[in-house]
Enzyme design. Structure first.
Site, PDB file in Angstrom:
ATOM      1  N   ASN A   3     -16.120  -7.278  -5.294  1.00 26.41           N
ATOM      2  CA  ASN A   3     -16.184  -5.871  -5.688  1.00 26.41           C
ATOM      3  C   ASN A   3     -15.271  -5.549  -6.875  1.00 26.41           C
ATOM      4  OD1 ASN A   3     -14.647  -3.005  -5.095  1.00 26.41           O
ATOM      5  ND2 ASN A   3     -16.869  -2.873  -4.966  1.00 26.41           N
ATOM      6  N   LYS A  17      -2.817  -1.016   6.633  1.00 24.00           N
ATOM      7  CA  LYS A  17      -3.756  -2.112   6.320  1.00 24.00           C
ATOM      8  C   LYS A  17      -4.198  -2.741   7.627  1.00 24.00           C
ATOM      9  CE  LYS A  17      -5.558  -4.180   2.706  1.00 24.00           C
ATOM     10  NZ  LYS A  17      -5.786  -3.661   1.351  1.00 24.00           N
ATOM     11  N   GLN A  72       0.822  -1.214   0.000  1.00 25.83           N
ATOM     12  CA  GLN A  72       0.000   0.000   0.000  1.00 25.83           C
ATOM     13  C   GLN A  72       0.859   1.267   0.000  1.00 25.83           C
ATOM     14  OE1 GLN A  72      -3.574  -1.034   0.595  1.00 25.83           O
ATOM     15  NE2 GLN A  72      -3.941   0.842  -0.527  1.00 25.83           N
ATOM     16  N   GLY A  99     -12.511  -0.692   2.798  1.00 23.70           N
ATOM     17  CA  GLY A  99     -12.818  -2.108   2.606  1.00 23.70           C
ATOM     18  C   GLY A  99     -11.698  -2.871   1.925  1.00 23.70           C
ATOM     19  N   ASP A 100     -11.836  -4.172   1.929  1.00 25.71           N
ATOM     20  CA  ASP A 100     -10.973  -5.104   1.193  1.00 25.71           C
ATOM     21  C   ASP A 100     -11.775  -6.409   1.166  1.00 25.71           C
ATOM     22  OD1 ASP A 100      -7.960  -5.290   0.138  1.00 25.71           O
ATOM     23  OD2 ASP A 100      -8.355  -7.180   1.132  1.00 25.71           O
ATOM     24  N   SER A 128     -10.709   6.544  -2.809  1.00 22.49           N
ATOM     25  CA  SER A 128     -10.871   6.748  -1.364  1.00 22.49           C
ATOM     26  C   SER A 128     -10.288   8.107  -0.956  1.00 22.49           C
ATOM     27  CB  SER A 128     -10.136   5.648  -0.592  1.00 22.49           C
ATOM     28  OG  SER A 128     -10.918   4.482  -0.499  1.00 22.49           O
TER      29      SER A 128
HETATM   30  P1  NDP Z   1     -14.461  -9.268  -2.181  1.00 23.10           P
HETATM   31  O1  NDP Z   1     -14.567  -9.831  -0.824  1.00 23.10           O
HETATM   32  O2  NDP Z   1     -15.524  -8.361  -2.671  1.00 23.10           O
HETATM   33  O3  NDP Z   1     -14.309 -10.438  -3.253  1.00 23.10           O
HETATM   34  C1  NDP Z   1     -13.266 -11.340  -3.168  1.00 23.10           C
HETATM   35  C2  NDP Z   1     -13.423 -12.360  -4.278  1.00 23.10           C
HETATM   36  O4  NDP Z   1     -12.259 -13.173  -4.325  1.00 23.10           O
HETATM   37  C3  NDP Z   1     -14.594 -13.314  -4.026  1.00 23.10           C
HETATM   38  O5  NDP Z   1     -15.087 -13.760  -5.252  1.00 23.10           O
HETATM   39  C4  NDP Z   1     -13.919 -14.425  -3.238  1.00 23.10           C
HETATM   40  O6  NDP Z   1     -14.587 -15.681  -3.325  1.00 23.10           O
HETATM   41  C5  NDP Z   1     -12.578 -14.515  -3.930  1.00 23.10           C
HETATM   42  N1  NDP Z   1     -11.574 -14.988  -2.967  1.00 23.10           N
HETATM   43  C6  NDP Z   1     -11.218 -14.401  -1.812  1.00 23.10           C
HETATM   44  N2  NDP Z   1     -10.314 -15.134  -1.158  1.00 23.10           N
HETATM   45  C7  NDP Z   1     -10.108 -16.221  -1.921  1.00 23.10           C
HETATM   46  C8  NDP Z   1      -9.282 -17.352  -1.795  1.00 23.10           C
HETATM   47  N3  NDP Z   1      -8.475 -17.507  -0.727  1.00 23.10           N
HETATM   48  N4  NDP Z   1      -9.302 -18.263  -2.794  1.00 23.10           N
HETATM   49  C9  NDP Z   1     -10.104 -18.104  -3.877  1.00 23.10           C
HETATM   50  N5  NDP Z   1     -10.920 -17.042  -4.036  1.00 23.10           N
HETATM   51  C10 NDP Z   1     -10.911 -16.126  -3.081  1.00 23.10           C
HETATM   52  O7  NDP Z   1     -13.040  -8.543  -2.223  1.00 23.10           O
HETATM   53  P2  NDP Z   1     -12.495  -7.437  -3.243  1.00 23.10           P
HETATM   54  O8  NDP Z   1     -13.091  -7.648  -4.587  1.00 23.10           O
HETATM   55  O9  NDP Z   1     -12.633  -6.122  -2.592  1.00 23.10           O
HETATM   56  O10 NDP Z   1     -10.933  -7.781  -3.274  1.00 23.10           O
HETATM   57  C11 NDP Z   1     -10.355  -8.664  -4.225  1.00 23.10           C
HETATM   58  C12 NDP Z   1      -8.867  -8.396  -4.320  1.00 23.10           C
HETATM   59  O11 NDP Z   1      -8.653  -7.038  -4.739  1.00 23.10           O
HETATM   60  C13 NDP Z   1      -8.080  -8.540  -3.018  1.00 23.10           C
HETATM   61  O12 NDP Z   1      -6.775  -8.983  -3.321  1.00 23.10           O
HETATM   62  C14 NDP Z   1      -7.994  -7.112  -2.508  1.00 23.10           C
HETATM   63  O13 NDP Z   1      -6.898  -6.939  -1.640  1.00 23.10           O
HETATM   64  C15 NDP Z   1      -7.812  -6.374  -3.813  1.00 23.10           C
HETATM   65  N6  NDP Z   1      -8.153  -4.961  -3.818  1.00 23.10           N
HETATM   66  C16 NDP Z   1      -9.367  -4.504  -3.416  1.00 23.10           C
HETATM   67  C17 NDP Z   1      -9.676  -3.169  -3.492  1.00 23.10           C
HETATM   68  C18 NDP Z   1     -11.024  -2.647  -3.151  1.00 23.10           C
HETATM   69  O14 NDP Z   1     -11.248  -1.450  -3.329  1.00 23.10           O
HETATM   70  N7  NDP Z   1     -11.971  -3.446  -2.696  1.00 23.10           N
HETATM   71  C19 NDP Z   1      -8.679  -2.198  -3.932  1.00 23.10           C
HETATM   72  C20 NDP Z   1      -7.441  -2.772  -4.408  1.00 23.10           C
HETATM   73  C21 NDP Z   1      -7.213  -4.102  -4.325  1.00 23.10           C
HETATM   74  P3  NDP Z   1     -15.470 -16.187  -2.058  1.00 23.10           P
HETATM   75  O15 NDP Z   1     -16.654 -15.291  -2.025  1.00 23.10           O
HETATM   76  O16 NDP Z   1     -15.795 -17.598  -2.396  1.00 23.10           O
HETATM   77  O17 NDP Z   1     -14.598 -16.054  -0.855  1.00 23.10           O
HETATM   78  O1  2IT Z   2      -5.887  -2.756  -1.476  1.00 24.84           O
HETATM   79  C1  2IT Z   2      -6.422  -1.635  -1.537  1.00 24.84           C
HETATM   80  O2  2IT Z   2      -5.889  -0.679  -2.114  1.00 24.84           O
HETATM   81  C2  2IT Z   2      -7.750  -1.473  -0.916  1.00 24.84           C
HETATM   82  N1  2IT Z   2      -8.294  -2.438  -0.372  1.00 24.84           N
HETATM   83  C3  2IT Z   2      -8.412  -0.134  -0.913  1.00 24.84           C
HETATM   84  C4  2IT Z   2      -7.874   0.723   0.194  1.00 24.84           C
HETATM   85  C5  2IT Z   2      -8.597   2.016   0.403  1.00 24.84           C
HETATM   86  O3  2IT Z   2      -8.210   2.707   1.371  1.00 24.84           O
HETATM   87  O4  2IT Z   2      -9.506   2.383  -0.337  1.00 24.84           O
END
Ligand code: NDP
Ligand code: 2IT
Length: 444
Positions: free
Chosen positions: A240, A126, A111, A165-166, A376
């Site tokens: 997401n 984080k 990050q 969120g994450d 954000s």
């Molecule tokens: P969500 O919780 O909305 O979705 C996560 C997705 O990934 C789900 O489909 C989930 O499946 C799957 N998943 C999670 N863990 C595992 C695992 N161990 N093995 C297989 N599938 C898995 O999270 P986000 O979409 O917010 O985050 C996804 C990725 O993006 C993460 O790496 C996060 O750190 C990164 N990220 C998120 C940001 C954000 O703004 N939200 C910003 C930048 C990066 P299931 O439902 O079955 O668990």
């Molecule tokens: O991994 C990431 O950059 C996030 N989960 C978003 C962090 C944020 O502060 O919006």
């Protein structure tokens, strides 16, 4: 031994068993070698890399809560405040059973550089918990979130540390945590981002990570004389990031044929119907398997294997180390020519090296998924101004930020004679601003 190698050994020795943290540090240090070596004596005297790899503060705490049966449950809570060199700590909270200190440290470390690349004044942090929101009632999630915030509120604030969120933390969880923070501190401030629109959230924050991923992908393709239109795309995950990456890729005229969750993946030769996915995931909190029940052209396959689906472009948007060397080989054998990381560190080091050796376009997560945290930061600006910008205004700013990140990353890679090595470019460009700020602020 070079300073870079010495520091990597120290990090491993001082943080045993934090394998994801080691992996993230190694990738960054390997990229920075060319920068550090030029100034090794000074950086070593200033213990620059020791300071960069040691979090300013780690808070770890007990989170007790009562489930629907009246049973008390106890989870671990974490917040890693990694670097405030360029702004208040900023980064998401992850609720997933796999969460441990090493995972939160890898995410916090990434990050720092990601936030620097956005060009906005945000430091790196984080947090999260090994709590699993899956299958819990809304009341249980609220009980957990309130207990989590009852400890966390002491350490955060709109000008100190602003979580978001994450994985496992979306609008519902942010709402419960925001309510508890306000109740405990009696201030109405932008202490969290990703808030609902009725209480200080920003339009386009929900879409931002996925949209931003596709904006930077589009820049990378354009710069390499390719286009997104008409390409076949595979997106892992269905949360997401994945959902809004699919939405924007489709708007650019790409055909997305596969998505997944932790149980399995769907393949739809006709192209994914995103309304069905949104209904399953955003409304019903269901499984991706249900898509095949709703859409006759789709096939559901249990387990991993999404990377065996033939595509031109792969967008891993689920979790760390979900795309390994065999997956990379399968993708490339099927003609894939570009990978952009929506998730944080979804590609293993071996797979990344292989992809780069094969001259496949590769945009690393700290650049590719920076649109979420950038938006954000735009939410923080709106909260400070007590104003709300329109969707179009925020989306246009997000687009500009992603175009700028691409330019910075490509420029740093070229300056160090590694054109198109966007991994090196992202790490170097992210580092340059942070190190300048650290040096200006003295030994802290
Ligand atoms: P969500 O919780 O909305 O979705 C996560 C997705 O990934 C789900 O489909 C989930 O499946 C799957 N998943 C999670 N863990 C595992 C695992 N161990 N093995 C297989 N599938 C898995 O999270 P986000 O979409 O917010 O985050 C996804 C990725 O993006 C993460 O790496 C996060 O750190 C990164 N990220 C998120 C940001 C954000 O703004 N939200 C910003 C930048 C990066 P299931 O439902 O079955 O668990
Ligand atoms: O991994 C990431 O950059 C996030 N989960 C978003 C962090 C944020 O502060 O919006």
């Amino acid at each position: 031994m070079s300073y870079v190698d010495e520091i990597y050994e120290k990090v491993v020795a001082k943080n045993p068993s934090e394998t994801e943290f080691h992996q993230a540090v190694k990738e960054v240090l390997d990229s920075l070698r060319c920068v550090i070596d030029k100034n090794e004596e000074k950086f070593r005297r200033d213990a620059l890399l020791e300071r960069l790899t040691e979090p300013e503060r780690i808070i770890s705490f007990r989170v007790p809560w009562v489930d629907d049966k009246g049973q008390v449950q106890v989870n671990k809570g974490f917040r890693v405040q990694f670097s405030s060199a360029i702004g208040p700590y900023k980064g998401g909270l992850r609720f997933h059973p796999s969460v441990n200190q090493g995972i939160i440290k890898f995410l916090g470390f990434e990050q720092i550089f990601k936030n620097s690349l956005t060009g906005l004044p945000i430091g790196g942090g984080k947090g999260g918990s090994d709590f699993d929101p899956k299958g819990k009632s809304d009341r249980e999630v609220m009980a957990f979130c309130q207990s989590f915030m009852t400890e966390l509120f002491k350490y955060i604030g709109a000008d100190t540390d602003v979580p978001a969120g994450d994985i496992g933390v979306g609008a519902r969880e942010i709402g419960f945590m925001y309510g508890q923070y306000k109740r405990l501190k009696d201030v109405y401030e932008g202490v969290l981002t990703g808030k609902g629109l009725s209480y200080g959230g920003s339009l386009a924050r929900k879409q931002a990570t996925g949209y931003g991923l596709v904006y930077i992908l589009n820049e990378m393709l354009k710069d390499n004389n390719k286009a997104l239109e008409g390409q076949t795309v595979v997106v892992s995950g269905s949360g997401n990031v994945a959902i809004y990456a699919v939405e924007k890729a489709q708007q650019f005229g790409a055909k997305v044929v596969a998505m997944s969750d932790s149980n399995g993946y769907i393949y739809d030769a006709d192209g994914i119907d995103l309304d069905i996915v949104k209904d399953i995931k955003e409304v019903k909190r269901g499984r991706i398997k249900e898509y095949a029940d709703a859409k006759p052209s789709a096939v559901y396959t249990e387990g991993k294997g999404i990377w065996t689906v033939k595509c031109d472009i792969a967008l891993p948007c689920a979790t760390q180390n979900e795309l390994n060397l065999d997956d990379a080989k399968a993708l490339i054998a099927n003609g894939c020519f570009a990978v952009a990381e929506g998730a944080n560190m979804p590609t293993t080091r071996e797979a990344t090296d292989y992809i780069q050796e094969q001259k496949i376009l590769f945009m690393p997560g700290k650049a590719a998924n920076a649109g979420g945290v950038a938006t954000s930061a735009l939410e923080m600006s709106q909260n400070s101004q007590r104003l709300s910008w329109s969707f179009e205004e925020v989306d246009a700013k997000l687009h500009d930020i992603m175009v700028n990140i691409y330019a910075k990353v490509a420029d740093a890679a070229s300056r160090y004679d590694m054109p198109k090595n966007y991994v090196a470019g992202a790490n170097i460009a992210g580092f340059e601003k942070v190190v300048e700020a650290m040096e200006a602020q003295g030994i802290v």
